[in-house]
Design a protein around this motif. Structure first.
Motif, short mmCIF file in Angstrom:
data_model
loop_
_atom_site.label_atom_id
_atom_site.label_comp_id
_atom_site.label_asym_id
_atom_site.label_seq_id
_atom_site.Cartn_x
_atom_site.Cartn_y
_atom_site.Cartn_z
N ARG A 350 0.72 -1.26 -0.10
CA ARG A 350 -0.08 0.16 0.01
C ARG A 350 0.99 1.41 -0.14
O ARG A 350 2.03 1.55 0.40
N TYR A 351 0.32 2.15 -0.98
CA TYR A 351 1.07 3.54 -0.91
C TYR A 351 0.01 4.58 -0.66
O TYR A 351 -0.97 4.69 -1.22
N ALA A 352 0.51 5.64 0.31
CA ALA A 352 -0.51 6.66 0.58
C ALA A 352 0.16 7.99 0.53
O ALA A 352 1.22 7.94 1.20
N LYS A 353 -0.38 8.96 0.10
CA LYS A 353 0.21 10.45 -0.02
C LYS A 353 -0.79 11.33 0.11
O LYS A 353 -1.73 11.49 -0.52
N LEU A 354 -0.44 12.46 1.02
CA LEU A 354 -1.41 13.46 1.09
C LEU A 354 -0.34 14.73 0.77
O LEU A 354 0.57 14.99 1.12
N VAL A 355 -1.05 15.63 -0.06
CA VAL A 355 -0.42 16.92 -0.33
C VAL A 355 -1.19 17.98 0.62
O VAL A 355 -2.54 18.09 0.30
N LEU A 356 -0.21 18.84 1.03
CA LEU A 356 -0.95 19.78 2.14
C LEU A 356 -0.66 21.23 1.79
O LEU A 356 0.58 21.22 0.98
N LEU A 368 -3.71 7.24 -3.33
CA LEU A 368 -4.01 5.94 -2.94
C LEU A 368 -3.58 4.74 -3.73
O LEU A 368 -4.26 4.57 -4.87
N VAL A 369 -2.94 3.86 -3.29
CA VAL A 369 -2.58 2.49 -4.28
C VAL A 369 -2.46 1.50 -3.30
O VAL A 369 -1.83 1.34 -2.11
N GLY A 370 -3.26 0.45 -3.75
CA GLY A 370 -3.04 -0.83 -2.84
C GLY A 370 -4.47 -0.81 -1.99
O GLY A 370 -4.95 -1.78 -1.79
N ASP A 371 -4.57 0.28 -1.17
CA ASP A 371 -5.67 0.26 -0.32
C ASP A 371 -6.21 1.88 -0.50
O ASP A 371 -5.75 2.76 0.03
N ALA A 372 -7.61 1.70 -1.32
CA ALA A 372 -8.20 3.28 -1.56
C ALA A 372 -9.29 3.44 -0.52
O ALA A 372 -10.06 4.07 -1.01
N SER A 373 -9.60 2.75 0.56
CA SER A 373 -10.72 2.59 1.32
C SER A 373 -10.66 4.07 2.12
O SER A 373 -11.91 4.22 2.21
N ALA A 374 -9.73 4.84 2.10
CA ALA A 374 -9.77 6.11 2.58
C ALA A 374 -10.32 7.12 1.55
O ALA A 374 -10.64 8.44 1.95
N TYR A 375 -10.42 6.97 0.26
CA TYR A 375 -10.83 7.70 -1.01
C TYR A 375 -12.01 8.45 -0.30
O TYR A 375 -12.17 9.62 -0.78
#
Length: 836
Positions: A350-356, A368-375
């Motif tokens: 899983r990979y997740a990135k937030l741009v702030l 989000l890659v692998g786990d996109a449940s937070a989308y």
């Protein structure tokens, strides 16, 4: 009435006509649609499901033709005369207009590399393109997709499904460069490679080379590498279809596209442009959501409204070769001084990135890659202050804790249809929406890609709407909870269950539901003792009651395979009892018009010939339809008939919350229509693909892929688990499709339970199915062997053998059909009611 002409019958053109039709209550506009493809609009977003077994009809968005809408398919617009306000088509038709909408879409871009037009080279755009790829794949061992964007990866998956070894060549350093960054692209590459697709990034395609037969044989890369390629698919982008507009002198963008303003109007005030053909503020959008938004604006403007289009959300969430990928907002961090928060869990996939924002208080975008449940939660928060530590938002614990209450009313929950949280809340409070289906009907949210459905449930909960689980007024428990109660306590009767766990005497809701639960758990014949009093009319008499009070008899014909001798018996029974016969869509023969007292005699003849009950009357397995497979068909790759018979004989008599239907197709041509069934199986060169959650009815749904390339024994284990999991957890009268949709985690959760056994109940589910298989007995034969049960089959209890005088027949097409009811001066008696 004014004339509107729409050039283009794709998804966006269809949406415009649909929106206008819904709002134009005064019939101000007559609409003429001109479409170049040979069929009406279809779901191009789901185009790849064509390789999973979906048919062109399955993909169709429907024909909007009617009194105020004319749709012309297979017709290309060739000229636009702005002065005369006419459109000319290739057939010579001339159409006048008061307003014109150009919804001409786009064409795939094919780079001018040598050999790009060789036989075996394809694009991936229309159903006809997919048919051509399928034809080439029959003679191909290796295929190459040029382009590693989202459509290119879908094309690679299509080649896999067609049994072709797939390579993807992408010029950029990583996959999906338009949507995700290098870190996410690296993980995606590994996950896709693990599935057997060969990835070549940072690679230029310099030539397509022919073999001795003049067809594609190799793809030459810039570094001199030659890839074997029996077919090549180009998927390197699109170009707006603006040629008609250019020729008519309309303004077009420097990089193509018909220039429009915020009202979606072109440089000619009587002409609008929408979708991929339009360029708004220098941008040509290649996604469905902006096109839908443009269509809604034009529909509003045509009726005198003031809607505007000021840009669109380009967020995407999709599953590519089984891998979840999502990007939203400023995913690449192009804003000045923005900050990144990244979780790169290569081991966990899983990979997740937030741009702030530069002060780390506002969410600008993410990947989000692998786990996109937070989308579903994160995407609506773009541009809003963060509710807490950003790192917690992309960890499983933190993401799960964050809900709809953290979002402002202006947050867009459904990007496909531009529905905000405020609009959804208003639908709850002012339009009476009290469940997900109600929110969909009121707002369209969740009706396109479906990624926002989890958030819809949260909004209902936030509004204080608690979805009651009670089966009825007599049981506060849900059907699934009652089933577990019966299992845990060993309860065998309705009386004991309602005495210990319910109230009152029961009703026509809970009695059949409990009867089904008892039958599902091996509670004996459904007409044994108290069981018989719980059944509805059809189950009570093991036949379907028809509108004139007669019954239909449906013998089981596993897999649709039947011998001539058995066909003759059915014909003789129908002739001797004067029954109407009809072949059903489930490959069975229905015998209609049997009187109640005739049923045992009919069953006797059928049982003696080797038939048994087809359970057409029950909430149970109905049929397992099949094509002829490898037995006869030259395209078949597996024995679909043999598997269908095995499955039908295994699951016959299995009582469930609702009826169950299945089908087995012997190849990807899908002649058995497996993807419209509760569980469907489609053959591949490597085994079987299992699809679940399809159904017809008022809300048709396509089944989705649960697992692929299974051997027969693994397939059956998975089906055993799926069916028993459904039986134990579904609500009363809930088909498999809404059961999966309503479940937290949806299909992914079902896959976790059925395939990965995350709940540790796989052995238990399989054992339960084995108990059913070994305890099965034919319900018709059991009645014939029991005089007490046979006594139920009389129209009048005190006049055995007396036919119901209110039943009459007439003849249509040489067969008996219900006639007018006879008036005997008294109400028609019900079964088991004595005449006076």
């Amino acid at each position: 009435m004014e004339e509107l002409v729409v050039i283009g019958n794709g998804m966006v053109g269809h949406r415009l006509v649909e929106a206008l039709h819904d709002r134009d209550s005064d019939h101000r506009w007559h609409v003429t649609v001109v479409g170049e493809e040979p069929r009406t609009a279809y779901d191009r977003v789901a185009l790849s499901s064509y390789f999973d077994g979906a048919s062109a009809q399955d993909l169709s968005l429907g024909d909007l033709s009617g009194p105020h809408v004319d749709v012309h398919v297979g017709e290309r617009a060739t000229a636009l005369d702005r002065d005369a306000r006419t459109v000319t088509t290739a057939s010579g038709r001339t159409l006048g207009y008061d307003r014109l909408v150009l919804a001409t879409g786009s064409t795939p871009f094919v780079p001018p590399v040598p050999g790009h037009d060789l036989p075996g080279c394809h694009v991936y755009r229309t159903i006809e393109d997919l048919d051509a790829i399928t034809a080439s794949a029959r003679h191909a061992r290796t295929g190459v997709v040029i382009g590693g964007g989202l459509l290119g990866l879908e094309a690679a998956n299509a080649l896999r499904l067609l049994g072709v070894e797939a390579h993807v060549v992408e010029l950029a350093p990583h996959l999906m460069p338009a949507q995700i960054d290098e870190g996410a692209g690296g993980l995606l590459r590994r996950l896709v490679t693990d599935l057997g697709v060969h990835i070549h990034t940072g690679a230029a395609s310099t030539a397509v080379e022919a073999g001795a037969d003049g067809r594609v044989r190799n793809l030459l890369l810039g570094d001199g590498t030659r890839l074997d390629a029996d077919l090549v698919v180009f998927s390197v982008g699109i170009r707006p279809r603006d040629d008609l507009a250019r020729a008519a002198g309309l303004r077009v963008g420097e990089r193509g596209g018909i220039v429009i303003d915020d009202t979606c109007t072109t440089s000619d005030t009587r002409i609008h442009a929408i979708g991929e053909a339009a360029a708004h503020r220098g941008t040509v959008y290649g996604l469905i959501a902006p096109g839908n938004a443009m269509a809604e604006v034009v529909a509003d403007r045509l009726l005198g409204g003031g809607a505007t289009f000021t840009g669109a959300d380009t967020s995407t969430k999709l599953k590519l070769l089984g891998v979840d990928v999502a990007s939203f907002g400023d995913a690449h961090g192009r804003a000045d001084d923005c900050l990144d928060v990244v979780v790169n869990d290569a081991a966990g996939g899983r990979y997740a990135k937030l741009v702030l924002s530069d002060d780390a208080t506002t969410l600008l975008g993410g990947i989000l890659v692998g786990d996109a449940s937070a989308y579903a939660t994160l995407r609506p928060m773009v541009g809003s202050p963060l509710p807490g530590d950003p790192l917690t938002l992309i960890t499983p614990e933190g993401g799960a804790a964050l809900g709809a209450d953290a979002l402002p009313d202006s947050a867009q929950i459904c990007s496909c249809n531009a529905v905000t949280k405020g609009a959804l809340t208003e639908a709850v409070h002012t339009q009476g929406a009290c469940d997900v289906a109600g929110l969909k009907a009121c707002t369209r949210a969740g009706t396109s890609c479906g990624s926002c459905v989890p958030m819809l449930k949260q909004i209902l909960s936030q509004a204080g709407i608690e979805q009651s689980k009670a089966l009825c007024e007599h049981f506060t428990q849900s059907r699934a909870e009652l089933l577990e109660t019966v299992r845990a306590t060993g309860t065998t009767t309705f009386s004991a269950l309602i005495e210990n766990h319910g109230t009152g005497q029961g009703c026509d809701i809970c009695k059949p539901a409990v009867a089904s639960i008892l039958a599902s758990l091996g509670g004996g014949h459904i007409l044994d003792g108290e069981q018989a009093t719980l059944q509805d009319t059809n189950d009570r008499y093991l036949a379907n009651m028809q509108r004139n009070g007669t019954y239909s008899v449906v013998p089981r014909i596993p897999g649709g395979e039947i011998t001539p001798d058995k066909l003759i018996v059915i014909g003789e029974v129908a002739r001797d009892f004067q029954l109407y016969t009809k072949i059903t869509g489930g490959q069975r023969i229905d015998l209609f018009g049997a009187r109640l007292e005739q049923l045992p005699a009919i069953w006797t003849r059928l049982v003696e010939a080797g038939f048994e009950s087809g359970h057409a009357y029950g909430k149970s397995l109905r049929t397992v339809k099949s094509c002829v497979g490898t037995t006869w068909c030259r395209y078949g790759v597996q024995d679909s008939v043999g598997l269908a018979i095995r499955l039908e004989e295994r699951y016959r008599g299995l009582r469930s919350p609702h009826k169950l239907k299945s089908a087995v197709s012997g190849c990807a041509r899908e002649c058995a229509e497996a993807r419209s069934k509760d569980f469907g199986i489609i053959a591949t060169d490597q085994g079987w693909n299992l699809y679940v959650g399809g159904n017809g009815g008022f809300t048709p749904r396509h089944a989705e892929l649960l697992a692929s390339d299974l051997d027969e024994e693994t397939l059956i284990r998975y089906i055993d688990r799926f069916l028993m999991f459904y039986i134990r957890t579904a609500d009363r009268l809930q088909r498999t499709a809404p059961w999966i949709e309503a479940m937290d985690g949806g299909l992914d959760h079902v896959r976790d339970v059925v395939v990965h056994d995350t709940l540790g109940i796989a052995e238990e589910l399989e054992a339960a199915m084995e108990r059913h298989v070994h305890s099965y007995t034919d319900e018709w034969a059991a009645v014939l062997a029991d005089p007490a049960k046979l006594a139920r089959f009389e129209s009048f209890a005190n006049a055995p053998g007396t036919p119901d005088p209110t039943i009459s027949f007439t003849t249509t097409r040489d067969q008996p059909v219900p006639g007018a009811a006879l008036d005997l001066g008294m109400p028609a008696p019900r079964p088991q009611e004595a005449t006076r």
